[in-house]
Design an enzyme around this catalytic site. Structure first.
Site, PDB file in Angstrom:
ATOM      1  N   HIS A   5       0.849  -1.204   0.000  1.00 55.84           N
ATOM      2  CA  HIS A   5       0.000   0.000   0.000  1.00 55.84           C
ATOM      3  C   HIS A   5       0.875   1.240   0.000  1.00 55.84           C
ATOM      4  CE1 HIS A   5       0.423   1.034   4.350  1.00 55.84           C
ATOM      5  NE2 HIS A   5       0.400  -0.276   4.578  1.00 55.84           N
ATOM      6  N   GLU A  24      -5.088   1.396   2.118  1.00 56.95           N
ATOM      7  CA  GLU A  24      -5.034   0.264   3.067  1.00 56.95           C
ATOM      8  C   GLU A  24      -5.251   0.739   4.490  1.00 56.95           C
ATOM      9  OE1 GLU A  24      -3.335  -2.672   5.903  1.00 56.95           O
ATOM     10  OE2 GLU A  24      -2.789  -0.585   5.593  1.00 56.95           O
ATOM     11  N   GLU A  25      -4.682   1.903   4.812  1.00 59.45           N
ATOM     12  CA  GLU A  25      -4.773   2.378   6.194  1.00 59.45           C
ATOM     13  C   GLU A  25      -6.200   2.783   6.552  1.00 59.45           C
ATOM     14  OE1 GLU A  25      -2.501   2.028   8.290  1.00 59.45           O
ATOM     15  OE2 GLU A  25      -0.547   2.144   7.328  1.00 59.45           O
ATOM     16  N   ASP A  34       6.252   1.343   7.099  1.00 58.76           N
ATOM     17  CA  ASP A  34       4.850   0.955   6.797  1.00 58.76           C
ATOM     18  C   ASP A  34       4.323   1.842   5.682  1.00 58.76           C
ATOM     19  OD1 ASP A  34       2.309  -0.071   6.878  1.00 58.76           O
ATOM     20  OD2 ASP A  34       1.752   0.919   8.743  1.00 58.76           O
ATOM     21  N   ASP A  42      -0.342   4.324   0.637  1.00 62.49           N
ATOM     22  CA  ASP A  42      -0.812   5.339   1.585  1.00 62.49           C
ATOM     23  C   ASP A  42      -0.090   5.186   2.923  1.00 62.49           C
ATOM     24  OD1 ASP A  42      -2.399   2.878   1.571  1.00 62.49           O
ATOM     25  OD2 ASP A  42      -3.564   3.778   3.182  1.00 62.49           O
ATOM     26  N   GLU A  84       4.592  -5.987   4.380  1.00 62.00           N
ATOM     27  CA  GLU A  84       4.277  -5.174   5.558  1.00 62.00           C
ATOM     28  C   GLU A  84       5.310  -5.484   6.632  1.00 62.00           C
ATOM     29  OE1 GLU A  84       1.938  -2.960   6.381  1.00 62.00           O
ATOM     30  OE2 GLU A  84       0.068  -3.378   5.300  1.00 62.00           O
TER      31      GLU A  84
END
Ligand SMILES: [Zn+2]
Length: 447
Positions: free
Chosen positions: A108, A175-176, A141, A110, A199
């Site tokens: 991801h 994703e977040e 992350d 974001d 991740e």
């Protein structure tokens, strides 16, 4: 000359500075996640185009696409009609020579907000190396993981390694928030025989995760002057919604404890299910009995608690029933039962530890001198969407997410990634690609 595994690892070592530079470039794009459907996009499209150009140059076929409302698979994960203006998704394909299995790296783009920025030791969007760590928002992350995936694929391509199966890279938004980007990618047709999501995992292999359910419950009251006796509610008297919320909160706490104590709800890799009141808003004026009280809930549940479709209907039912029982002794609450509004729902997922993906990813980290454990994820990642909705078994393996004192670096001020982890993640992904794009061994069922 045949390229050997040591050649691949040595070449990734040689590209360490490039890996740091790529991560730094990705951090430089502000891709702070939106918190609702109306928030405008930031630098998401620029980041995806930057990656697309880079992956095309390495020989991949790249597709950058902007999902339209209605393109998403039918799922309670996202609000209906969610749009993606300025938030394209990317899928790149390094075509295999044929006969192998396909492997997907998903990440991801974001990141969570870097506020309060003034508390950072350096600009969160200008990553910098200090004492072997690369600091910046999203380094760990998970822009570092994305950079590691890109470098792994580029290295294999540059060395002329001919993988039998396709190697795909999918970079997604949101994703977040609610996993909308990977959900849209899956809806677009992104899938593979297996997937790795880099991740942060401390180079452990994460094979299971809990589902997540978000919602609010609203307890009704009736306004009246708070400095006068409220009177009898049956004849129009005031009712304090905040006080009426107390037995409801107590019931939720009891349900959480019951879940935690229930052996049927234990899982070898995952924490017990949980149910946490996380927000509370009540009342209108300090001299008025509050007419309503709204409680936000964050619920995490195990795969075993999911309904036949894999979602949270049974969990919702359990919660609503516990609240109903708590209200039974109270005339007002029986006559005015709390109202529930359920919103975000993210599915639980699990890949069997006997799956060839798990063995291959574990072996990749082991080959680097690491001692990977099989773990469950306390939170949630896009691996669940790939596994459950995309028919692509997915595990997570990525950099260390904890400081030496054991506290997490994720979502914190001065987030960082160890440079050695960045390199090891790229190496592990490259090794996994060599193993997982090979034809399926006859003795192992095709994934
Ligand atoms: Zn993440």
């Amino acid at each position: 000359m045949t390229t050997t595994t040591p050649d691949v690892l040595a070449e990734i070592d040689r590209r360490t500075d490039e890996l740091i530079r790529l991560t730094t470039d990705l951090v430089g794009f502000d891709t702070t996640v939106r918190g609702d459907a109306r928030e405008p996009a930031r630098d998401e499209a620029d980041l995806q185009e930057y990656l697309a150009a880079r992956l095309r140059a390495a020989g991949a076929t790249v597709d950058v696409f902007t999902p339209k409302p209605g393109d998403l698979p039918d799922s309670p994960q996202t609000p209906p009609g969610l749009g993606f203006d300025g938030r394209p998704q990317l899928v790149a394909r390094f075509a295999g020579t044929g006969g192998g299995r396909s492997l997907l790296f998903n990440g991801h783009i974001d990141v969570v907000s870097a506020e309060p920025r003034r508390e950072w030791s350096s600009d969160p969007f200008r990553a910098e190396v200090r004492a072997g760590r690369l600091y910046g928002r999203g380094t760990c992350d998970m822009k570092g993981g994305i950079a590691a995936a890109v470098i792994a694929a580029e290295t294999l391509a540059a060395l002329g390694v001919r993988l039998p199966g396709d190697l795909l890279i999918n970079t997604a938004t949101d994703e977040e928030w609610n996993g909308a980007g990977t959900l849209a990618s899956v809806g677009y047709g992104v899938r593979a025989d297996s997937a790795i999501v880099p991740e942060p995992t401390d180079l452990d292999v994460v094979t299971a995760q809990r589902g997540i359910l978000g919602g609010t419950l609203t307890v009704a009251g009736r306004p009246g002057h708070a400095e006068y006796p409220p009177g009898d509610w049956r004849t129009g008297g005031a009712v304090n919604a905040i006080e009426k919320t107390l037995p409801v909160l107590a019931a939720l706490q009891r349900l959480r404890e019951r879940w935690a104590d229930d052996p049927a709800h234990s899982h070898p890799l995952l924490p017990p299910p949980s149910l946490v009141p996380t927000t509370i808003h009540g009342g209108e004026w300090w001299v008025t009995y509050p007419s309503s009280c709204e409680v936000g809930l964050d619920i995490t549940y195990l795969p075993v608690q999911a309904d036949a479709g894999g979602w949270a209907s049974r969990v919702r039912h359990d919660i609503e029933q516990a609240v109903r029982e708590a209200c039974a002794a109270d005339g007002w609450l029986t006559a005015h039962p709390p109202r529930f509004v359920w919103d975000t729902e993210l599915p639980p997922a699990e890949v069997d530890s006997a799956h060839p993906l798990v063995g291959a990813v574990t072996a990749s980290a082991t080959a680097l001198g690491r001692t990977p454990r099989l773990l469950g994820e306390p939170s949630w990642t896009d691996a669940a969407t790939l596994t459950r909705i995309g028919s692509t078994p997915a595990v997570c393996l990525g950099p260390t997410a904890t400081r030496p004192d054991g506290s997490p670096t994720l979502h914190t001020i001065d987030e960082y990634i160890e440079v050695t982890d960045l390199v090891d993640t790229a190496k592990a992904l490259a090794l996994a690609a060599l193993a997982l794009t090979a034809p399926a061994p006859a003795s192992v069922p095709a994934v």
